[in-house]
Scaffold this motif. Sequence first.
Motif, PDB file in Angstrom:
ATOM      1  N   PRO A 164     -14.175  -3.518  -0.806  1.00 59.96           N
ATOM      2  CA  PRO A 164     -15.265  -3.464  -0.781  1.00 59.96           C
ATOM      3  C   PRO A 164     -15.821  -4.937  -0.328  1.00 59.96           C
ATOM      4  CG  PRO A 164     -14.588  -2.560  -2.991  1.00 59.96           C
ATOM      5  CD  PRO A 164     -13.518  -3.191  -2.224  1.00 59.96           C
ATOM      6  N   PHE A 165     -15.237  -5.953  -0.416  1.00 54.01           N
ATOM      7  CA  PHE A 165     -15.827  -7.321  -0.218  1.00 54.01           C
ATOM      8  C   PHE A 165     -15.519  -7.274   1.360  1.00 54.01           C
ATOM      9  CE2 PHE A 165     -14.110  -8.175  -4.275  1.00 54.01           C
ATOM     10  CZ  PHE A 165     -14.949  -9.078  -4.850  1.00 54.01           C
ATOM     11  N   TYR A 166     -14.645  -6.590   2.221  1.00 53.58           N
ATOM     12  CA  TYR A 166     -14.358  -7.014   3.497  1.00 53.58           C
ATOM     13  C   TYR A 166     -15.551  -6.081   4.019  1.00 53.58           C
ATOM     14  CZ  TYR A 166     -10.598  -9.654   3.295  1.00 53.58           C
ATOM     15  OH  TYR A 166      -9.497 -10.946   2.983  1.00 53.58           O
ATOM     16  N   VAL A 167     -15.806  -4.529   3.504  1.00 55.49           N
ATOM     17  CA  VAL A 167     -16.784  -3.754   4.020  1.00 55.49           C
ATOM     18  C   VAL A 167     -18.336  -4.680   3.955  1.00 55.49           C
ATOM     19  CG1 VAL A 167     -18.375  -1.685   3.407  1.00 55.49           C
ATOM     20  CG2 VAL A 167     -15.646  -1.801   3.246  1.00 55.49           C
ATOM     21  N   ILE A 168     -18.596  -5.190   3.030  1.00 55.81           N
ATOM     22  CA  ILE A 168     -19.860  -6.035   2.904  1.00 55.81           C
ATOM     23  C   ILE A 168     -19.883  -7.044   4.111  1.00 55.81           C
ATOM     24  CG2 ILE A 168     -21.290  -7.679   1.479  1.00 55.81           C
ATOM     25  CD1 ILE A 168     -20.087  -6.123  -1.006  1.00 55.81           C
ATOM     26  N   ILE A 169     -18.830  -7.832   4.196  1.00 56.68           N
ATOM     27  CA  ILE A 169     -18.691  -8.609   5.213  1.00 56.68           C
ATOM     28  C   ILE A 169     -18.978  -8.256   6.452  1.00 56.68           C
ATOM     29  CG2 ILE A 169     -16.878 -10.419   6.182  1.00 56.68           C
ATOM     30  CD1 ILE A 169     -16.002 -10.877   3.510  1.00 56.68           C
ATOM     31  N   ALA A 170     -18.184  -7.043   6.606  1.00 51.76           N
ATOM     32  CA  ALA A 170     -18.240  -6.226   8.102  1.00 51.76           C
ATOM     33  C   ALA A 170     -19.540  -5.827   8.602  1.00 51.76           C
ATOM     34  CB  ALA A 170     -17.144  -5.184   8.129  1.00 51.76           C
ATOM     35  N   LEU A 171     -20.278  -5.427   7.459  1.00 55.08           N
ATOM     36  CA  LEU A 171     -21.511  -5.059   7.615  1.00 55.08           C
ATOM     37  C   LEU A 171     -22.689  -6.182   7.916  1.00 55.08           C
ATOM     38  CD1 LEU A 171     -22.154  -2.321   4.903  1.00 55.08           C
ATOM     39  CD2 LEU A 171     -21.878  -1.969   7.385  1.00 55.08           C
TER      40      LEU A 171
ATOM     41  N   VAL B  53     -14.527 -13.954  11.835  1.00 58.76           N
ATOM     42  CA  VAL B  53     -14.935 -13.385  10.609  1.00 58.76           C
ATOM     43  C   VAL B  53     -14.929 -11.874  10.625  1.00 58.76           C
ATOM     44  CG1 VAL B  53     -16.547 -13.245   8.609  1.00 58.76           C
ATOM     45  CG2 VAL B  53     -16.133 -15.225   9.849  1.00 58.76           C
ATOM     46  N   LYS B  54     -15.580 -11.243  11.833  1.00 53.61           N
ATOM     47  CA  LYS B  54     -15.677 -10.117  11.774  1.00 53.61           C
ATOM     48  C   LYS B  54     -14.347  -9.497  12.117  1.00 53.61           C
ATOM     49  CE  LYS B  54     -19.180  -8.575  14.758  1.00 53.61           C
ATOM     50  NZ  LYS B  54     -19.735  -8.216  16.078  1.00 53.61           N
ATOM     51  N   PHE B  55     -13.405  -9.915  12.920  1.00 55.70           N
ATOM     52  CA  PHE B  55     -12.231  -9.256  13.358  1.00 55.70           C
ATOM     53  C   PHE B  55     -11.328  -9.230  12.127  1.00 55.70           C
ATOM     54  CE2 PHE B  55      -7.768  -9.887  14.047  1.00 55.70           C
ATOM     55  CZ  PHE B  55      -7.487  -9.118  15.320  1.00 55.70           C
ATOM     56  N   THR B  56     -11.307 -10.389  11.179  1.00 56.98           N
ATOM     57  CA  THR B  56     -10.480 -10.392   9.997  1.00 56.98           C
ATOM     58  C   THR B  56     -11.045  -9.372   9.104  1.00 56.98           C
ATOM     59  OG1 THR B  56     -10.323 -12.813  10.105  1.00 56.98           O
ATOM     60  CG2 THR B  56      -9.889 -11.686   8.126  1.00 56.98           C
ATOM     61  N   ALA B  57     -12.394  -9.140   9.163  1.00 57.40           N
ATOM     62  CA  ALA B  57     -12.831  -7.956   7.969  1.00 57.40           C
ATOM     63  C   ALA B  57     -12.485  -6.534   8.699  1.00 57.40           C
ATOM     64  CB  ALA B  57     -14.503  -8.233   7.937  1.00 57.40           C
ATOM     65  N   TYR B  58     -12.545  -6.484  10.002  1.00 56.55           N
ATOM     66  CA  TYR B  58     -12.241  -5.120  10.427  1.00 56.55           C
ATOM     67  C   TYR B  58     -10.741  -5.109  10.191  1.00 56.55           C
ATOM     68  CZ  TYR B  58     -16.867  -4.727  12.651  1.00 56.55           C
ATOM     69  OH  TYR B  58     -18.215  -4.647  13.070  1.00 56.55           O
ATOM     70  N   ALA B  59      -9.880  -5.950  10.421  1.00 55.36           N
ATOM     71  CA  ALA B  59      -8.566  -5.813  10.515  1.00 55.36           C
ATOM     72  C   ALA B  59      -8.137  -5.476   9.144  1.00 55.36           C
ATOM     73  CB  ALA B  59      -7.820  -7.063  10.971  1.00 55.36           C
ATOM     74  N   MET B  60      -8.529  -6.141   8.038  1.00 61.98           N
ATOM     75  CA  MET B  60      -8.232  -5.915   6.681  1.00 61.98           C
ATOM     76  C   MET B  60      -8.668  -4.380   6.247  1.00 61.98           C
ATOM     77  SD  MET B  60      -6.499  -8.279   5.332  1.00 61.98           S
ATOM     78  CE  MET B  60      -6.745  -7.534   3.381  1.00 61.98           C
ATOM     79  N   MET B  61      -9.817  -4.014   6.810  1.00 63.26           N
ATOM     80  CA  MET B  61     -10.253  -2.741   6.250  1.00 63.26           C
ATOM     81  C   MET B  61      -9.262  -1.659   6.964  1.00 63.26           C
ATOM     82  SD  MET B  61     -14.248  -3.191   7.160  1.00 63.26           S
ATOM     83  CE  MET B  61     -14.740  -1.499   7.169  1.00 63.26           C
ATOM     84  N   VAL B  62      -8.837  -1.995   8.278  1.00 64.60           N
ATOM     85  CA  VAL B  62      -7.761  -1.190   8.785  1.00 64.60           C
ATOM     86  C   VAL B  62      -6.390  -1.074   7.958  1.00 64.60           C
ATOM     87  CG1 VAL B  62      -5.955  -0.690  10.665  1.00 64.60           C
ATOM     88  CG2 VAL B  62      -8.354  -1.233  11.043  1.00 64.60           C
ATOM     89  N   SER B  63      -6.061  -2.223   7.446  1.00 63.70           N
ATOM     90  CA  SER B  63      -5.126  -2.471   6.599  1.00 63.70           C
ATOM     91  C   SER B  63      -5.215  -1.626   5.089  1.00 63.70           C
ATOM     92  CB  SER B  63      -4.646  -3.867   6.344  1.00 63.70           C
ATOM     93  OG  SER B  63      -3.859  -3.960   5.224  1.00 63.70           O
TER      94      SER B  63
ATOM     95  N   ILE C  46      -5.291 -10.437  -7.628  1.00 56.33           N
ATOM     96  CA  ILE C  46      -4.773 -10.839  -6.391  1.00 56.33           C
ATOM     97  C   ILE C  46      -5.636 -10.551  -5.075  1.00 56.33           C
ATOM     98  CG2 ILE C  46      -2.970  -9.909  -4.732  1.00 56.33           C
ATOM     99  CD1 ILE C  46      -1.334  -9.178  -7.335  1.00 56.33           C
ATOM    100  N   ALA C  47      -6.469  -9.711  -5.362  1.00 56.08           N
ATOM    101  CA  ALA C  47      -7.578  -9.201  -4.122  1.00 56.08           C
ATOM    102  C   ALA C  47      -8.477 -10.351  -4.027  1.00 56.08           C
ATOM    103  CB  ALA C  47      -8.044  -7.859  -4.407  1.00 56.08           C
ATOM    104  N   VAL C  48      -8.975 -10.811  -5.041  1.00 61.51           N
ATOM    105  CA  VAL C  48     -10.258 -11.760  -4.862  1.00 61.51           C
ATOM    106  C   VAL C  48      -9.735 -13.190  -4.654  1.00 61.51           C
ATOM    107  CG1 VAL C  48     -12.017 -12.660  -6.170  1.00 61.51           C
ATOM    108  CG2 VAL C  48     -11.511 -10.222  -6.380  1.00 61.51           C
ATOM    109  N   PHE C  49      -8.717 -13.638  -5.548  1.00 61.01           N
ATOM    110  CA  PHE C  49      -8.455 -15.302  -5.473  1.00 61.01           C
ATOM    111  C   PHE C  49      -7.202 -15.344  -4.821  1.00 61.01           C
ATOM    112  CE2 PHE C  49     -10.613 -14.415  -9.567  1.00 61.01           C
ATOM    113  CZ  PHE C  49     -11.531 -15.405  -9.198  1.00 61.01           C
ATOM    114  N   ALA C  50      -6.308 -14.411  -4.395  1.00 61.85           N
ATOM    115  CA  ALA C  50      -5.179 -14.638  -3.475  1.00 61.85           C
ATOM    116  C   ALA C  50      -5.221 -13.926  -2.290  1.00 61.85           C
ATOM    117  CB  ALA C  50      -3.991 -14.066  -4.209  1.00 61.85           C
ATOM    118  N   THR C  51      -6.471 -13.255  -1.747  1.00 57.75           N
ATOM    119  CA  THR C  51      -6.751 -12.494  -0.680  1.00 57.75           C
ATOM    120  C   THR C  51      -8.019 -13.102  -0.085  1.00 57.75           C
ATOM    121  OG1 THR C  51      -5.011 -10.885  -1.156  1.00 57.75           O
ATOM    122  CG2 THR C  51      -6.667 -10.571   0.623  1.00 57.75           C
ATOM    123  N   VAL C  52      -9.139 -12.577  -0.688  1.00 57.69           N
ATOM    124  CA  VAL C  52     -10.297 -12.538   0.058  1.00 57.69           C
ATOM    125  C   VAL C  52     -10.901 -14.040   0.030  1.00 57.69           C
ATOM    126  CG1 VAL C  52     -12.928 -12.081  -0.157  1.00 57.69           C
ATOM    127  CG2 VAL C  52     -11.039 -10.337  -0.734  1.00 57.69           C
TER     128      VAL C  52
END
Length: 298
Positions: A51-58, A188-198, A228-234
């Motif tokens: 959800p974090f990366y979707v919001i960032i991508a939008l 930022v956009k590339f990272t968000a998109y790539a993470m969504m693919v992952s 892990i998602a919030v504090f060790a990834t995003v």
Amino acid sequence: MQTKTGFWYGVVLGVLGVVLFSSKAVMVKLAYNYGADAVSILLFRMLFAFPFYVIIALYYKNKNTVIRLQRRDYFWLFVFGFIGYYLASYFDFIGLTYIKASLERIILFVYPTLVLFFNKLIFKQRISKTQIMAILLTYFGVVIAFWEEVGEVGIQVLLGGGFILLSAITYASYLVGSGWLIPKFGVVKFTAYAMMVSCVCVFVHYSLVSQTDFFCFSWQVYVLGLLIAVFATVIPSFLISASIKRISSSNFAIVAGIGPISTIVLAVIFLGEVLTWVQLIGALVVIVGILVVSLKKG
């Protein structure tokens, strides 16, 4: 002009990002202690981060639109998201089922040497004699760190180390291959998109191979997945980007040297792991080698 205050602010951001990112291996090992398997904890990581990366991508959807993107750009975005975040994470999580978190960080830390190899192989970029010596020093340090562990634990250490090395190789491939694509999308956009693919790749992987009930774990596993998602990834992904922007990639290479050290400290505190003096010397040799490689490259 960069002020001293701005520089040290960048250093603080970098240290915080590196420490948070280094905590991932420790939290994964904790989740394993509560009965989680590699695929499940990887799913929770991506599920909570998605959800974090979707919001960032939008939010960044209409930014950096000067360069007209083509269909092939999105194809390569998918490829690099698959390699750099899905495969690298999967190999890493599998490897952590066999080896200590502190040893995992030592191996992952060699990825700059792999970037040099790939740049030499693909783009014919020259590797200096200093860099060659630093690379040899780095891998000598890895051998020192693992030699004693293999004698004590057995062949499974080599298996785990092999998976972690595959993680480093795939991540280095992502860094080399995506370099030309990132300016088209923006970092930022590339990272968000790539993470969504992952994330989507992990969701498909879990649905195809997992025999585990989604709700069968204790509450600690889900909390660790969220952490892990919030504090060790995003959060660390953006802290590190902000740090590099303020202090340069060369200076960040020095800051990144705290990564293996912080993992070792966290593993001692939360997992009770202990590295021998020989392994600590090996870790120090790896850190010195990578700093020489990164600073020379920068």
